[in-house]
Structures are given as C-alpha cells and as structure tokens.
Design a protein around this motif. Structure first.
Motif, PDB file in Angstrom:
ATOM      1  N   ASP A  12       0.829  -1.201   0.000  1.00 34.69           N
ATOM      2  CA  ASP A  12       0.000   0.000   0.000  1.00 34.69           C
ATOM      3  C   ASP A  12       0.869   1.259   0.000  1.00 34.69           C
ATOM      4  O   ASP A  12       0.646   2.194  -0.771  1.00 34.69           O
ATOM      5  N   LEU A  13       1.876   1.215   0.847  1.00 32.09           N
ATOM      6  CA  LEU A  13       2.787   2.349   0.967  1.00 32.09           C
ATOM      7  C   LEU A  13       3.525   2.596  -0.350  1.00 32.09           C
ATOM      8  O   LEU A  13       3.668   3.734  -0.809  1.00 32.09           O
ATOM      9  N   ARG A  15       2.554   1.827  -3.267  1.00 28.79           N
ATOM     10  CA  ARG A  15       1.618   2.357  -4.253  1.00 28.79           C
ATOM     11  C   ARG A  15       1.398   3.850  -4.042  1.00 28.79           C
ATOM     12  O   ARG A  15       1.366   4.638  -4.980  1.00 28.79           O
ATOM     13  N   GLU A  16       1.288   4.234  -2.772  1.00 28.48           N
ATOM     14  CA  GLU A  16       1.081   5.635  -2.437  1.00 28.48           C
ATOM     15  C   GLU A  16       2.246   6.495  -2.913  1.00 28.48           C
ATOM     16  O   GLU A  16       2.056   7.519  -3.587  1.00 28.48           O
ATOM     17  N   LEU A  17       3.461   6.028  -2.583  1.00 26.63           N
ATOM     18  CA  LEU A  17       4.644   6.790  -2.986  1.00 26.63           C
ATOM     19  C   LEU A  17       4.722   6.869  -4.501  1.00 26.63           C
ATOM     20  O   LEU A  17       5.019   7.915  -5.074  1.00 26.63           O
ATOM     21  N   SER A  19       2.299   6.703  -6.734  1.00 28.38           N
ATOM     22  CA  SER A  19       1.297   7.577  -7.356  1.00 28.38           C
ATOM     23  C   SER A  19       1.659   9.048  -7.174  1.00 28.38           C
ATOM     24  O   SER A  19       1.535   9.860  -8.093  1.00 28.38           O
ATOM     25  N   ASP A  20       2.179   9.383  -5.958  1.00 31.51           N
ATOM     26  CA  ASP A  20       2.577  10.766  -5.737  1.00 31.51           C
ATOM     27  C   ASP A  20       3.790  11.132  -6.579  1.00 31.51           C
ATOM     28  O   ASP A  20       3.911  12.262  -7.061  1.00 31.51           O
ATOM     29  N   ILE A  52      12.736   6.053   2.820  1.00 26.30           N
ATOM     30  CA  ILE A  52      11.448   6.544   3.348  1.00 26.30           C
ATOM     31  C   ILE A  52      10.639   5.366   3.875  1.00 26.30           C
ATOM     32  O   ILE A  52      10.097   5.396   4.983  1.00 26.30           O
ATOM     33  N   ILE A  56       9.295   4.607   7.632  1.00 25.49           N
ATOM     34  CA  ILE A  56       7.883   4.372   7.957  1.00 25.49           C
ATOM     35  C   ILE A  56       7.722   3.028   8.654  1.00 25.49           C
ATOM     36  O   ILE A  56       6.975   2.913   9.631  1.00 25.49           O
ATOM     37  N   TRP A  60       5.987   1.783  12.361  1.00 24.57           N
ATOM     38  CA  TRP A  60       5.039   0.672  12.588  1.00 24.57           C
ATOM     39  C   TRP A  60       5.448  -0.203  13.763  1.00 24.57           C
ATOM     40  O   TRP A  60       4.705  -1.042  14.224  1.00 24.57           O
TER      41      TRP A  60
END
Lengths: 879, 121
Positions: A12-13, A15-17, A19-20, A52, A56, A60
């Motif tokens: 998920d992470l 994918r987020e990075l 897309s940004d 990064i 992160i 967690w």
C-alpha cells in the motif's frame, strides 16, 4: 499491527509513494521540463524511497523484528556457503542440547515436578527409628499403636494416615485379575485432600473390624474392568476371595505412588498402579502391640505454616513419651523421622541422576567448546570482511551482532533439532524412572523440557559465540587491510584462547572417562562378586494365594507341598522349592531369635531376617551348607532351622551351632545346619543374619517358587503355570522369570547409568579429538611458511614433526591433569555409588589419561605429518 | 555510517512537532493526498519550507497510527487515477487545537526572550 499485515501495508505504501511520484513527474513536465529531466528532478525531490519506506516501517514498530529476520537470512546464507562446518556445528549442538534436555526431563520428573496433590509441599512421610535395631534397619515403618498415640496428641499435623499395599486377586471365577490394593486408615482422604468422584469416602466405622468390606475403585480400574458402569456403587466384588461392596470411584486425576516399591529395598520389581482403596481395619490385638507391629507406611499433612523441623520435634517428643511408658519386656529407644513425601519417593535415586545430569552437561560443554573453536577459526578467516565493515563505519555493536548472529542461528537450529531428539528419547526413559515415581503415566517431553532446551540454546550461543565476538569487536581495520597477505595470521591471543578451549575439552573428557571407568569397574566387580548362589538353568515364579480360601498356615503349606510334589516329578526338573522371598527381592521378615537362657527384653535381642523355605531350596539355588544338613520332607511338622554363618557366629560365639536351641515367639527351634553367608538380599552387600525355617512352620500367602531344570529354563515358564493351576486354578501367578534375569534386573539401573555415561564419554572423547585436530590443522596451515623456513635452514623433518605434536598435546596434557584433579575433588560424591572400587583408583585414572592422550595423539598425527611434509622451496615461493 | 545519521535525526526531531501541526492544519481544508499536502505547505510559505518527502510520509503514517487522520484510496476529481487521501478525524482536530496553543505559547516565549520590550509596550 500484526506482522502478517506488514506485507500488505508495505504494498500500500509503495503504491502511495508511486502515485505521488508520478504526479510530481507530471507536474514537472507541465512546467516545461523534458521527460528525462522531469524524472530526475522528481527523484531528487523524493530522495531515496527505500529509505522513506524503512523510516515508515520503524513507525510501525516492527523494525527490530525485521532486522532480526534480516540477520537470520544473512546468517543462513553464510552458513549455507560452508555446509560442512554448519552441519558439524549444528549436530554437535543438537546432540548436546537434546541429550541434556532428555536427562533434565528425567531429573525434573523425579525430583522437581510437584506431586499431583493439593499443597504437595505439606505432605510428609513418617518413619520410626529404634536405636536397638538401627544396625539392620536405620528406619522402620510405623506401628499402629504409636500412630494412634500420635493421632491423639499431635498439634502440628493437619491429618495423618497409615497404609499398606498388597497385590491381591480381584474376581472369583476362573483366572482372577491381579490388582494392587491400598489398605489405608480413613485419614488418607484429608491427608491427600481428595474426594471420590462417585460415591463416598470410608467412614470411621468402616475402619473397624467387621465393617471393613467396602472398596473404592480408581478411575482406570473402573473404566477398564467395569466399563465405566455408572451404576457400580453398591455392587459386590471379590477381592482376595472376600466380598467387598463398592462405595466409590476416585477421579481420573488421582494417581497414588506405589508405597510397596518404596518398602522393598533393592528391588526393581515393577508394581502395577494402585487399583483399589480399602479401609485398614486394625484389630484390638494389633493396636495393643507396643513394639511388635512396625509395618505401616505413615503419610501425613502438615498444618499450614508448620515447618518440618517443628513436626519432627513434636513427633520425637511424642516418641519419647511412648518409649518412657513401654513395659520392661519391650523396652526400646524410640525416635521418628519426618521427611517430605517427594524426598521419600526419590530415595537414593538422587545421586545417580545428578551424576548423569553433570555428565551430560559436561558433554554439552565440550560440544560448545568445539563449536567455539570452529567459530574462532572462521572468525580469523572472516577478519578481512569484518575489517571492511568496520572501515565502512560499522559500530562495534554492529560487528558483534554480525559475529554472533551465525552462532545464534546455529544454536536455534541445533536447539530445534535437540528438542526433536529429546522428544524421541524421553518416552524410552520411562523404564528408568525409580519404580516409586513411575505413577504419573507416560513420560514425555513437556514445557519444562522445552524451556530447558531453549535456555541451553541461549547459553550455548553465549558460550560458543562470546570468544569469536570478542575477537571481532577488537578488529583494527587498518592493520588487517594493510597487511597484503591473503593468509591473515591468527593473533597470539586467539591462538591462546583456542589452546585453553582444547584444555577444557580434555579436562571434561578425562573426568567423564574416569567416571565411566569407575562405574564400569564397579559393575563388573558387582557381577563377579561371589554371591553364594548360582543362577544356571534356574527359573522362578511368584504365587499369591487368595486369603479367603488359604487363610491358615496348614492350608497354604498343603498347597505348596502338592505343587512341589508335582513339580519335582516332572522329567525336566532337577529341584523345585518354595521360599517366602526370592533372592534379590528384599530382606523379608525381620524377627528376633531368643537363644535359650537369654532373658533380655525382646527389643534388646538381635534382629534376624527369617525365611520360610522348602527342603530343596538350598540345592535349587546352589546355596552351600557349611555344616549339618538341610531338613527334608520327612521332618514335616518338626521345628527345625538352618542359620547363616553370620547368625551362628553372633548367637553362639565360639560354640558349635549344630543342635543349639532358640525360640521365635514361643516356639522352640533346633539348629540342624549352617548355611554359608551369601548375597541374596542385595549383590552390593553381604546378607544380614539369616535364619531359615521350614515352610510347614509358617508360610505367607505370597511366596516364590524356584525351579532348577535340566534344560533351557525359559521353556519351563508355561509348565510351571500349568502345574500350579493343575492344583488350583484360582491361584494367580503374577511373574515368571529366570533367576539370571532377576540378577540382571537388580543392576539394571546401574547398567543404564553406565551405558549413558559410556555414550557421553565416547562422544566427549570424539569431540575433544576433533577439537585438537581442528586447532592443530589450522595452526599448521598458518605456519606453512615458518615450517618451510625451518626446513630450509636445516631442521630435520622429525624435529618439525615433534614440534607440531608437542604443540598439539600440551593443552591436552594440561587438561588431563585438571580433569583428574576435578574428578578426585568430587570423589566424595561418587564413592557411595562405587562397589569395591576406590574413586582414586590409580589404574583407572592412568587409563583415562592414557585414552585421552591416545585420542589426542591420533588427532595430532595427520597435521604433524602434513607439517613435516612441507616442501621448503614451494612454501617460501608462495605469495 | 552512524556519524552522519545522528545530526539528521536531531534536525528531524526538532521539525517533527511542527510538521505534524502543519499537516493537520492543511487537512482542515478537506481531504488531501501526500503530494497535495506537501505542495500546499511549500506554496503557502512561499517555498520557505521545502517539503522533505523523507519526513512527510513517515509523519503521515505516524499521524494515522495515532488516529488523528484516516486514509482512503480515492480517484482524484481532475485525474483518472487513485490517490491515497488523508482526512482529519475528530481526535485530530482536538490535537490540532492543542498543538496550536502550545506553538503559540512557545512562539511568544521565544519572542519575549529574543526581542524584549516590544511586547510590554
């Protein structure tokens, strides 16, 4: 967050990075940058996305776990690259940890596992002591008379009970089942803090004669023999030939140690678990016996907050009162001993177990030392790698982590294998449990054992990994990297450490070998000792006459006579005889013989062991007569006796014992023969004073049959049973064994201990040899050039040979001396387990050192040969 | 390795408190994805505060872990693509108020030391 969610979260992470990142790139392009430039600008802006992500991950909270897994993966890769080393190290650890865990499980089960009763630490056993008889019986069971007095006057006990255990026939028709029955006073329920699951306990009334025919079954017996019949209460069973009404069933969890096995000294005869509880009803005559009935096992529960010492003091005070009030003809000095129940059950099994545990820990230590040695040589070859890491900025802590992670993975793998090994071994150790403690059901590896294995794995990591880690942490990168040599040499300090390790191995091995040698020599001597009886072609059986149909001596004697007549007329039988107690099955009935004219109170009389035997007993077991002759069937009814030499010497010193008179109770006996002193009670010590009386005078319902045959005795087993049953089908024959087998069984535990020790000692020797070989081979490789130089300068090959040999054997010799010193230092612990062998035996000590030196020399030969075979030219030219 | 890491961590920890506050304040306008938040802070401060992606994303995940924001994948209105949108929670709103007042006190205290007298007049 759970660890299994991490993967999903990470995706998920990412994918987020991503897309940004793409968005940023698009915007950069929109600002007029080319596709290439836009991508670079974006990368610059974002920096290291992996970093990064790692940051992160830290938020967690699973970063340490991740690092651990990473370490493990890395270590696995490294180990995979040198499979030989890894397998040897892993198996060494697995063997050490597995064996130690197995022995620990046995020790835990015997000595530490709480007994399965409420507040087991408050349970105590009570034994009496009679100073006058202490030479034969240091402690004695409890008398019903004294017990009653204690019960009335004590203030430190919550409750107390006395009990007896017998094997009795259950059921009336056909071939009855043999069960173990516990006769106990009603106090047993509050002592053990248990209640029947079904039905009720005994009442006080039921402990009175005439009301005692009630029984409580254990769960197992109820389930197996009565199919768990819920309507069992009130049903009548036949026990020992008498009808008993069932009033209860114990819960499934109820397990009672067999008290029989504690009473029979020196016997390894295994009893069945207790199957039925019946009230112990004491007759008025018994209760009135002030000194004559020391026959009951005393068990009690202390009051909360009462110490054993306090209970002991009180009981001894009560004993003093009893002794002061004894009539003149039974005057005796009484005392008592209160012991924790667990301690009584463990008995004298403690020491052998501790020695085994010590030995197996020694083996583990040798294993760890060996692994440490292997790791040290690896550490030397990894020095460059470590130096590079240090030069790149790895902190000392990180270097140590790098060094220890391989050891840790090895220990975890070894520990895991060890647990499997232990799980496989442990069930097989059941038969080595002391009989008294073998009541808890099947022995298996449990959490205590696994915990032990885990702890051992951690300790092994520390023990084996400490030295290499310490060495690595002191790596000076510039030194290592400057020296151009590919063959980085080992520092003198590390070499010294390895020699010390070899010396430790040698010391432990020599101590183990010496210990094994001592016990083996003891066992050999024990088996070779002149026991005074022979076992060839001899088979034994036990019979157990039901009390109801054989309630008096005449009936029993008649049965035995009939069986003997039939047995002796069989073609294969040379001699057949009955005896009240079989050889090596305990010392039997103690009583006093009063020599005519001796008027001392009977408590002051010498105590002898009495045996009721049939005439052919002496020839059946080959027991020789020193004088006179044995009685024969023709003497039926006459009160004759044979005495052992020891008895003759103490009762009639300086006189001819033949024809002398003595009385037992109020029966006069005439001595007609003297039997040689033998070892029929225990192989380890000469028999006490023995007196043999004919079986027509008195016989117990339980007796042993001895048959000497003309052929292989094992074929006789069925014949014996059939002959007994041809006289009476209702007589149980619980055991049929050869006499030789009984002799073997009596030393089974020693043999087991010796076998294990031998296994440990051989393994330790092998590992020590491997250690010497490893260290020496390595140092020869290191000194390749030196050897070449020596030879080039004119050294003889023999000189080089000796140089290496001396180098290898020096730590072994030092270790051997230390090992012998340690063994001598602990001689006091071992000596009680030895039989006619001194713990300082010079031959065995020299032998142990010799064996170690031989192994050490063998291990040195190959490296020494290699060193002597160095070609000077070649050695000096390389590099 | 370690010699470079330490000062960087110190700087991050100084920024951390304010960064959380800035993110929360930005989300007061409505849900936004990481890129938008970063760009917004950068733009409003006239590029004075350069947004470090290396601290923005860990900060977002930290806020989410504490329950101050929630996240959801949604398609952006102007693009045919999904982004991870962060949204302020009630807890986050309260936290913002707390941090705002703390920051104000801090700023005033610093100002009093740095420019004494100006406040008192």
């Amino acid at each position: 967050m759970r660890w299994w969610q991490i993967r999903k979260r990470d995706a998920d992470l990412e994918r987020e990075l991503q897309s940004d990142l793409e968005l940023e790139e698009e915007e950069q392009r929109a600002n007029g940058l080319s596709a290439e430039e836009a991508r670079h600008a974006t990368r610059r802006a974002f920096g290291n996305t992996t970093l990064i992500r790692e940051h992160i991950h830290e938020t967690w909270g699973w970063a340490p776990v991740e690092r651990l897994l990473q370490d493990a993966r890395y270590a696995m890769r490294q180990l995979w690259r040198s499979p030989g080393f890894s397998i040897v190290a892993m198996l060494t650890l697995a063997l050490g940890i597995g064996a130690t865990t197995a022995i620990f499980t046995l020790v835990y089960d015997v000595m530490l596992r709480p007994l399965p009763f409420a507040q087991p630490d408050r349970l105590v056993t009570i034994k009496e002591k009679v100073a006058e008889w202490s030479n034969l019986y240091p402690t004695l069971p409890v008398s019903a008379n004294h017990f009653t007095f204690w019960q009335q006057h004590n203030r430190t006990f919550h409750s107390m009970a006395i009990m007896q255990q017998y094997s009795v026939p259950l059921g009336a028709s056909g071939r009855p089942l043999q069960v173990e029955a516990l006769w106990a006073t009603p106090g047993i329920f509050s002592v053990l803090q248990i209640e029947p699951e079904l039905g009720r306990k005994f009442t006080v009334d039921e402990a009175q004669q005439g009301h005692e025919h009630v029984a409580i079954l254990t769960y197992d017996l109820w389930y197996q023999q009565f199919a768990g019949d819920p309507g069992i209460l009130g049903k009548i069973i036949s026990l020992n030939g008498f009808p008993y009404s069932i009033i209860g069933v114990m819960p499934q969890s109820f397990r009672m140690p067999s008290i029989q096995t504690m009473a029979t000294i020196g016997s390894t005869h295994r009893e069945l678990p207790i199957g039925v509880l019946v009230p112990l009803a004491l007759s008025k005559e018994r209760l009135a016996e002030e000194m004559g009935d020391l026959n009951y096992f005393g068990l009690a529960r202390l009051k909360a907050g009462t110490s054993i010492a306090a209970a002991n003091a009180e009981l001894n005070a009560l004993q003093h009162t009893i002794a002061a009030n004894l009539p003149a003809d039974v005057k005796a000095t009484l005392s008592a001993e209160v012991t924790p129940f667990q301690e009584t059950l463990v008995g004298n099994n403690r020491k052998p177990l501790m020695i085994l545990l010590g030995a197996v820990v020694g083996l583990l230590l040798v294993g760890c030392v060996n692994v440490a040695n292997l790791l040290l040589s690896r550490a030397v070859s990894q020095k460059r790698q470590m130096a590079v890491a240090a030069a790149l900025g790895a902190s000392r802590a990180e270097l140590v982590r790098m060094a220890i992670r391989e050891t840790a993975v090895l220990a975890v793998l070894g520990g895991g294998l060890g647990v499997l090994l232990a799980a496989a071994i442990v069930p097989g150790m059941q038969r080595y449990l002391p009989p008294a403690l073998d009541f808890r059901g099947p022995l298996h590896l449990d959490w205590a054992g696994v915990g032990c294995a885990l702890l051992l794995a951690v300790l092994a990591t520390l023990a084996a990994g400490a030295a290499p880690a310490f060495m690595v942490s002191r790596t000076a990168p510039q030194e290592v990297l400057h020296s151009g040599s590919r063959l980085t040499s080992e520092s003198p300090r590390s070499l010294q450490a390895r020699r010390v390790l070899v010396a430790i191995e040698a010391a432990v091995s020599v101590a183990l070998v010496l210990m094994t040698g001592l016990l083996t020599a003891s066992l050999v001597k024990l088996m070779a000792v002149d026991r005074g009886f022979t076992t060839e072609r001899t088979i034994t059986a036990t019979v157990d006459l039901p009390s109801e149909s054989y309630h008096d001596d005449q009936k029993r004697a008649a049965f035995y006579r009939e069986v003997l007549e039939r047995m002796n007329s069989l073609p294969g039988v040379e001699h057949a005889a009955f005896t009240s107690i079989l050889p090596l099955m305990g010392d039997g009935w103690g009583d006093m013989a009063r020599v005519t004219g001796d008027n001392r109170p009977f408590t002051q009389l010498p105590l002898e062991s009495f045996r009721s035997v049939s005439p052919q007993y002496f020839s059946a077991i080959g027991l020789r007569l020193a004088a006179g002759k044995a009685f024969s069937e023709g003497d039926w009814g006459k009160n004759l006796a044979l005495v052992s030499q020891k008895t003759a010497k103490s009762l009639w010193p300086g006189k001819d014992p033949l024809g002398q008179q003595f009385s037992r109770g109020n029966q006069p006996f005439t001595v007609m023969g003297v039997v040689v002193d033998a070892r029929t009670v225990s192989l380890a010590k000469p028999d006490p004073m023995l007196i043999y009386v004919p079986y027509w005078y008195r016989v117990e319902p339980m007796a042993g049959l001895v048959v000497r045959t003309h052929q292989d005795p094992s074929e006789m087993a069925d014949v014996i049973r059939q002959t007994i049953w041809s006289v009476d089908r209702g007589v149980p024959v619980p055991t049929v064994r050869t006499l030789g087998g009984m002799v073997e069984d009596s030393v089974a535990n020693q043999r087991f201990e010796m076998d294990l020790l031998l296994l440990f000692a051989v393994s330790a020797l092998f590992l020590a040899g491997l250690g010497v070989y490893g260290v020496l081979t390595y140092s020869v490789t290191q000194r390749y050039r030196e050897m070449g130089l020596r030879l080039a300068l004119g050294a003889q090959r023999a000189n080089v040979y000796w140089l290496v040999l001396r180098d290898g054997l020096l730590p072994v010799a030092i270790g051997a001396i230390v090992g012998i010193a340690v063994a001598f230092g602990s001689a006091r612990v071992v000596s009680s387990l030895l039989f006619e062998v001194s713990p300082y035996d010079p031959v065995l000590s020299a032998g142990a050192v010799g064996v170690l030196l031989a192994i050490g020399t063998t291990a040195c030969l190959l490296p020494a040969r290699r060193a002597a075979a160095v070609e000077p030219m070649q050695a000096l030219r390389t590099e | 390795m370690s010699s470079i890491k330490e000062p960087a961590q110190q700087r991050a920890s100084v920024l951390q408190g304010t960064l959380d506050m800035l993110i929360l304040r930005t989300l007061l306008y409505g849900p936004a994805h990481g890129h938008q938040i970063g760009k917004h802070i950068q733009r409003t401060t006239n590029d004075f505060l350069q947004m470090q992606h290396g601290s923005l994303y860990p900060a977002l995940h930290r806020l989410e872990r504490r329950g101050w924001v929630t996240s959801k994948w949604e398609t952006a209105p102007d693009r045919n693509r999904e982004f991870k949108y962060y949204q302020l929670t009630d807890k986050g709103r309260k936290q913002l108020a707390v941090e705002e007042s703390q920051w104000k006190q801090m700023a005033e205290a610093v100002a009093r030391v740095m420019w004494p007298g100006t406040e008192e007049s």
